[in-house]
Scaffold this motif. Structure first.
Motif, PDB file in Angstrom:
ATOM      1  N   LYS A 106       0.802  -1.231   0.000  1.00 26.81           N
ATOM      2  CA  LYS A 106       0.000   0.000   0.000  1.00 26.81           C
ATOM      3  C   LYS A 106       0.828   1.270   0.000  1.00 26.81           C
ATOM      4  CE  LYS A 106      -3.986   2.166   2.247  1.00 26.81           C
ATOM      5  NZ  LYS A 106      -4.977   2.071   3.349  1.00 26.81           N
ATOM      6  N   TYR A 107       1.691   1.446   0.985  1.00 31.65           N
ATOM      7  CA  TYR A 107       2.517   2.646   1.084  1.00 31.65           C
ATOM      8  C   TYR A 107       3.913   2.373   0.513  1.00 31.65           C
ATOM      9  CZ  TYR A 107      -1.236   3.679   4.386  1.00 31.65           C
ATOM     10  OH  TYR A 107      -2.465   3.850   4.963  1.00 31.65           O
ATOM     11  N   ASN A 180       5.676  15.998  -2.918  1.00 30.03           N
ATOM     12  CA  ASN A 180       4.848  14.906  -3.423  1.00 30.03           C
ATOM     13  C   ASN A 180       3.434  14.956  -2.870  1.00 30.03           C
ATOM     14  OD1 ASN A 180       6.452  12.888  -5.168  1.00 30.03           O
ATOM     15  ND2 ASN A 180       7.859  13.280  -3.485  1.00 30.03           N
ATOM     16  N   ASN A 184      -0.447  15.737  -5.876  1.00 28.71           N
ATOM     17  CA  ASN A 184      -1.552  14.884  -6.305  1.00 28.71           C
ATOM     18  C   ASN A 184      -2.287  14.364  -5.085  1.00 28.71           C
ATOM     19  OD1 ASN A 184      -3.222  12.812  -7.314  1.00 28.71           O
ATOM     20  ND2 ASN A 184      -1.799  12.392  -9.004  1.00 28.71           N
ATOM     21  N   ILE A 185      -3.581  14.640  -5.010  1.00 25.79           N
ATOM     22  CA  ILE A 185      -4.342  14.221  -3.831  1.00 25.79           C
ATOM     23  C   ILE A 185      -4.360  12.705  -3.678  1.00 25.79           C
ATOM     24  CG2 ILE A 185      -6.580  14.101  -5.004  1.00 25.79           C
ATOM     25  CD1 ILE A 185      -7.773  15.345  -2.419  1.00 25.79           C
ATOM     26  N   SER A 186      -4.237  11.975  -4.771  1.00 21.92           N
ATOM     27  CA  SER A 186      -4.229  10.515  -4.692  1.00 21.92           C
ATOM     28  C   SER A 186      -2.963   9.987  -4.029  1.00 21.92           C
ATOM     29  CB  SER A 186      -4.387   9.899  -6.085  1.00 21.92           C
ATOM     30  OG  SER A 186      -3.256  10.194  -6.888  1.00 21.92           O
ATOM     31  N   LEU A 187      -1.917  10.824  -3.980  1.00 26.41           N
ATOM     32  CA  LEU A 187      -0.663  10.421  -3.352  1.00 26.41           C
ATOM     33  C   LEU A 187      -0.564  10.874  -1.900  1.00 26.41           C
ATOM     34  CD1 LEU A 187       1.875  11.287  -6.208  1.00 26.41           C
ATOM     35  CD2 LEU A 187       0.909   9.051  -5.648  1.00 26.41           C
ATOM     36  N   TYR A 188      -1.504  11.704  -1.474  1.00 30.45           N
ATOM     37  CA  TYR A 188      -1.388  12.326  -0.158  1.00 30.45           C
ATOM     38  C   TYR A 188      -1.287  11.292   0.967  1.00 30.45           C
ATOM     39  CZ  TYR A 188      -2.373  14.947   4.065  1.00 30.45           C
ATOM     40  OH  TYR A 188      -2.291  15.454   5.335  1.00 30.45           O
ATOM     41  N   SER A 189      -2.157  10.292   0.968  1.00 39.85           N
ATOM     42  CA  SER A 189      -2.164   9.320   2.062  1.00 39.85           C
ATOM     43  C   SER A 189      -0.842   8.560   2.143  1.00 39.85           C
ATOM     44  CB  SER A 189      -3.316   8.328   1.903  1.00 39.85           C
ATOM     45  OG  SER A 189      -3.164   7.568   0.717  1.00 39.85           O
ATOM     46  N   LYS A 190      -0.214   8.323   0.990  1.00 39.89           N
ATOM     47  CA  LYS A 190       1.053   7.604   0.974  1.00 39.89           C
ATOM     48  C   LYS A 190       2.165   8.431   1.621  1.00 39.89           C
ATOM     49  CE  LYS A 190      -0.266   5.202  -3.281  1.00 39.89           C
ATOM     50  NZ  LYS A 190      -0.667   3.966  -2.613  1.00 39.89           N
TER      51      LYS A 190
END
Length: 214
Positions: A106-107, A180, A184-190
């Motif tokens: 996941k990360y 990073n 991109n909001i899709s990368l934020y959690s990572k």
């Protein structure tokens, strides 16, 4: 057996530069690099080989971070046919590592399959961490996950502790995380996960506050 995603050429070059890891096999399939190391009958040899593999992965990860390349992958074990000259690999270890990378890692991290606990004849994941690490920082020690500033969730037991950075390297890494996370909001959690991971590596209040703001 270890599988990680992108970029294959940079990663292989880093591996070739690690003289003590020349016995680690490597091939490229599509956008992935596969690393292999033998497991045998000797428990001591298997522990040593796993540690050497994890150290090689950690060095590759640590080096590529400076180029803003964040790797994700998994280490598994099992019967596998490997032929570097024909660029071929088949078997359960490859399939399991691929699925773990896709569905569990996941990360940006390299995780270890829980099956290795039994394979190394250990009672639990903590024992694996102890015997693989020895006096070194190879696998992440979850005892360090809570330092009063962040709750770093233990969502799985074993991953390679690649952010063992010197204090003077924090600035560079934090800038990469910030850039990073903003792009991109899709990368934020990572990258928020990486920021929490990094907080567990320092007691510097300025660094901790800055990472909290990501």
């Amino acid at each position: 057996m270890y599988k990680f995603i992108k970029p294959q050429h940079n990663a292989l070059e880093e591996l070739k530069n690690i003289n003590s890891k020349k016995h680690i096999g490597s091939i490229v399939i599509s956008d992935s690099v596969i690393l292999t190391i033998p497991f045998g009958e000797s428990d001591g040899e298997n522990i040593y080989n796993l540690k050497e593999l994890c150290i090689a992965i950690k060095k590759i990860q640590s080096t590529l971070i400076k180029k803003n390349i964040w790797l994700r992958g998994a280490v598994s074990c099992g019967d596998t046919y490997f032929n570097k000259f024909r660029n071929q690999i088949v078997g359960s270890a490859y399939i399991d590592a691929y699925l773990l990378e896709e569905n569990v890692a996941k990360y940006p991290r390299v995780i270890l399959d829980n099956r290795l606990i039994k394979e190394l004849k250990c009672r639990n994941a903590n024992e694996v961490i102890q015997i693989v690490n020895g006096q070194d920082k190879v696998l992440y020690i979850w005892d360090n996950a809570f330092n009063g500033d962040v709750i770093f969730e233990k969502d799985l037991p074993l991953f390679i502790d690649y952010l063992t950075v010197e204090q003077n390297s924090f600035e560079e890494i934090i800038e990469l995380i910030e850039d990073n996370a903003r792009q991109n909001i899709s990368l934020y959690s990572k990258f928020k996960w990486i920021s929490k991971y990094l907080i567990t590596k320092t007691t510097d209040r300025n660094i901790i506050n800055r990472l909290h703001e990501i």
